[in-house]
Design an enzyme around this catalytic site. Structure first.
Site, PDB file in Angstrom:
ATOM      1  N   ARG A 289       0.839  -1.197   0.000  1.00  0.00           N
ATOM      2  CA  ARG A 289       0.000   0.000   0.000  1.00  0.00           C
ATOM      3  C   ARG A 289       0.875   1.248   0.000  1.00  0.00           C
ATOM      4  NH1 ARG A 289      -4.810  -1.713   4.326  1.00  0.00           N
ATOM      5  NH2 ARG A 289      -5.342  -3.668   3.269  1.00  0.00           N
ATOM      6  N   ARG A 304       2.051   1.063  10.164  1.00  0.00           N
ATOM      7  CA  ARG A 304       1.601   1.523   8.846  1.00  0.00           C
ATOM      8  C   ARG A 304       2.782   1.472   7.885  1.00  0.00           C
ATOM      9  NH1 ARG A 304      -3.091   4.176   8.172  1.00  0.00           N
ATOM     10  NH2 ARG A 304      -3.145   4.678  10.389  1.00  0.00           N
ATOM     11  N   GLU A 376      -6.475  -0.879  15.485  1.00  0.00           N
ATOM     12  CA  GLU A 376      -7.093  -1.829  14.556  1.00  0.00           C
ATOM     13  C   GLU A 376      -6.119  -2.938  14.155  1.00  0.00           C
ATOM     14  OE1 GLU A 376      -8.271  -2.142   9.894  1.00  0.00           O
ATOM     15  OE2 GLU A 376      -8.195  -0.134  10.781  1.00  0.00           O
ATOM     16  N   SER A 379     -10.381  -5.811  10.089  1.00  0.00           N
ATOM     17  CA  SER A 379     -11.594  -5.129   9.652  1.00  0.00           C
ATOM     18  C   SER A 379     -12.409  -6.141   8.866  1.00  0.00           C
ATOM     19  CB  SER A 379     -11.241  -3.916   8.793  1.00  0.00           C
ATOM     20  OG  SER A 379     -12.371  -3.116   8.554  1.00  0.00           O
ATOM     21  N   ARG A 417       0.813  -6.530  12.547  1.00  0.00           N
ATOM     22  CA  ARG A 417       0.185  -5.885  13.696  1.00  0.00           C
ATOM     23  C   ARG A 417      -0.028  -6.874  14.838  1.00  0.00           C
ATOM     24  NH1 ARG A 417      -3.856  -0.945  11.941  1.00  0.00           N
ATOM     25  NH2 ARG A 417      -2.426   0.017  10.442  1.00  0.00           N
TER      26      ARG A 417
END
Length: 451
Positions: A289, A304, A376, A379, A417
């Site tokens: 990403r 991130r 988070e 999701s 994560r």
């Protein structure tokens, strides 16, 4: 005509997508349904923070339908005139034959012009429809951002340390097993090199997740492509709206931002049997990403990054199965944290914080002691037939009853994560990290890192 995402559409020059926009194939939103339910459609847009669009969309569709009717009438007259030419020639009426030939020639030019205009209007309509986010379900709370999300449940006890807990990057660097500077020399910011036991721990986490989802949760493991074509990225809603969030190769492939893209597209352009559903898939893949728009956010550590790995969960269902499958998928993701004994909370996202393709989303947030916050880690979303329409993915509900499938996706979990959560929740005062019991067999019996 609404201007939503027109600049993104014009900037993105995929021939395949542009051609698809100009076809008569059903777009993401059924324009017939919008014509019949304009108030419901606009109410859904309002909950998403958007202005009403039904009126403009319907007007554009009326123009498109009028052009179709006009083209059909001209084609019908052209066919009739062509037959009349033969009759006139047979009757040796050359004057009438010449008049009819001139009419056919004029109709040919007019028909071509009308069809070009029809394709243009259809392309404009479908481009705008494809840039509109999915409409939220009724039980999704209204809100502007993450501050309006609703906590559904909590699990686990937040650890109480007798020392000041460190963040994961401090722990990893302290162990000499996490190298951000070395990664920056190779690739720049938002990359990391994991070494030795920490590298093995990330692999152990992924293997544990896959074994749990395939062995107990009923998912089938896949190893899908990491590079996809325009049509696949469009099918899951990543194109054209989010092209800046993706990485593209010089020969036109897109690097997957998540295995959702590859797994969901396995159903594209297919008609499945109803008894094949629900179809449950999982995969452990690298994800890429660009993190566009994330300047200044989580600049340190592994939260991130441009490259990370994730175990993805995807389900293809009927409409009737979708909501129950959503709860099941979320429970499967939560099970990972329960087995690892990491505290978490599950949040129902509000309308302003939901993803583009989602109708309803649960975020699972793991407790990070070093940040003194929940973050988070998964999701899980139900998308209805939003993606299926883009992919033309259907199933046979009856002999003559063909319907669009419903799609769901979720992280089961983000591996990096999860590594972060383990380092922070299992850290010790001396800088060592205890390995969760569920992972020790994957670590060759090792019970602790460092110390």
């Amino acid at each position: 005509m609404p201007s939503l995402d027109r600049r993104a559409f014009e900037a993105y020059s995929s021939k395949q997508i542009r051609n698809a926009y100009e076809q008569e194939a059903t777009p993401v939103f059924d324009i017939k349904w919008i014509r019949e339910n304009p108030d419901v459609f606009d109410a859904g847009l309002k909950r998403r923070g958007l202005e009403p669009m039904a009126g403009d969309l319907i007007a554009t569709d009326e123009k498109r339908r009028a052009l179709i009717t006009k083209s059909q009438e001209m084609q019908s007259r052209r066919n009739a005139a062509s037959k009349e030419i033969g009759k006139a020639m047979g009757a040796k009426d050359t004057a009438l034959a010449d008049k009819l030939k001139a009419e056919v020639a004029t109709l040919k030019d007019s028909l071509q012009s009308s069809e070009e205009e029809q394709r243009k209007v259809t392309g404009e309509l479908n481009a705008v429809l494809s840039g509109i986010p999915n409409l939220p379900l009724e039980d999704v709370p209204e809100g502007a951002d993450e501050n309006d999300n609703v906590e559904v449940r909590k699990w686990g006890e937040v650890p109480n340390f007798d020392f000041e807990p460190k963040q994961h990057f401090e722990i990893g660097e302290g162990l000499g097993l996490m190298d951000f500077e070395g990664a920056a020399k190779i690739s720049g910011a938002r990359f990391v090199i994991l070494k030795g036991a920490l590298s093995r721990l990330e692999r152990a986490i992924a293997c544990f997740m896959l074994d749990l989802h395939t062995g107990e949760n009923g998912y089938t493991e896949y190893l899908p492509p990491f590079l996809v074509r325009d049509e696949a990225a469009y099918g899951t809603g990543n194109l054209p709206k989010f092209s800046e969030d993706l990485f593209q190769t010089t020969n036109g492939f897109w690097l997957i931002p998540t295995a959702e893209v590859s797994l969901t597209n396995m159903a594209r352009e297919d008609i499945m049997a109803a008894d094949q559903l629900p179809m449950r898939c999982t995969a452990w893949t690298p994800c890429f990403r660009s993190e566009a728009g994330s300047a200044g956010r989580d600049t340190r550590g592994m939260i991130r990054q441009h490259q990370f790995s994730k175990v993805e969960l995807v389900s293809i269902t009927t409409e009737e199965q979708a909501l129950e499958e959503h709860e099941r998928m979320t429970a499967s993701a939560e099970m990972v944290l329960q087995r690892l004994e990491i505290p978490y909370r599950t949040m129902l996202l509000c309308t302003g914080d939901m993803g583009f393709a989602s109708r309803k989303t649960y975020d699972i947030e793991a407790w990070l002691p070093g940040q003194d916050a929940y973050r988070e880690i998964s999701s899980c979303s139900v998308c209805g037939d939003f993606q299926a329409r883009r992919m033309n993915a259907r199933y046979r509900a009856g002999e003559k009853d063909i319907r669009y499938v419903h799609t769901l996706n979720g992280s089961g979990l983000a591996v990096g994560r999860t590594l972060v959560a383990i380092l922070e929740n299992y850290q010790q005062a001396d800088g060592s990290v205890v390995i969760p019991k569920a992972l020790r067999s994957y670590m060759g019996g090792v019970e602790k890192l460092g110390g």
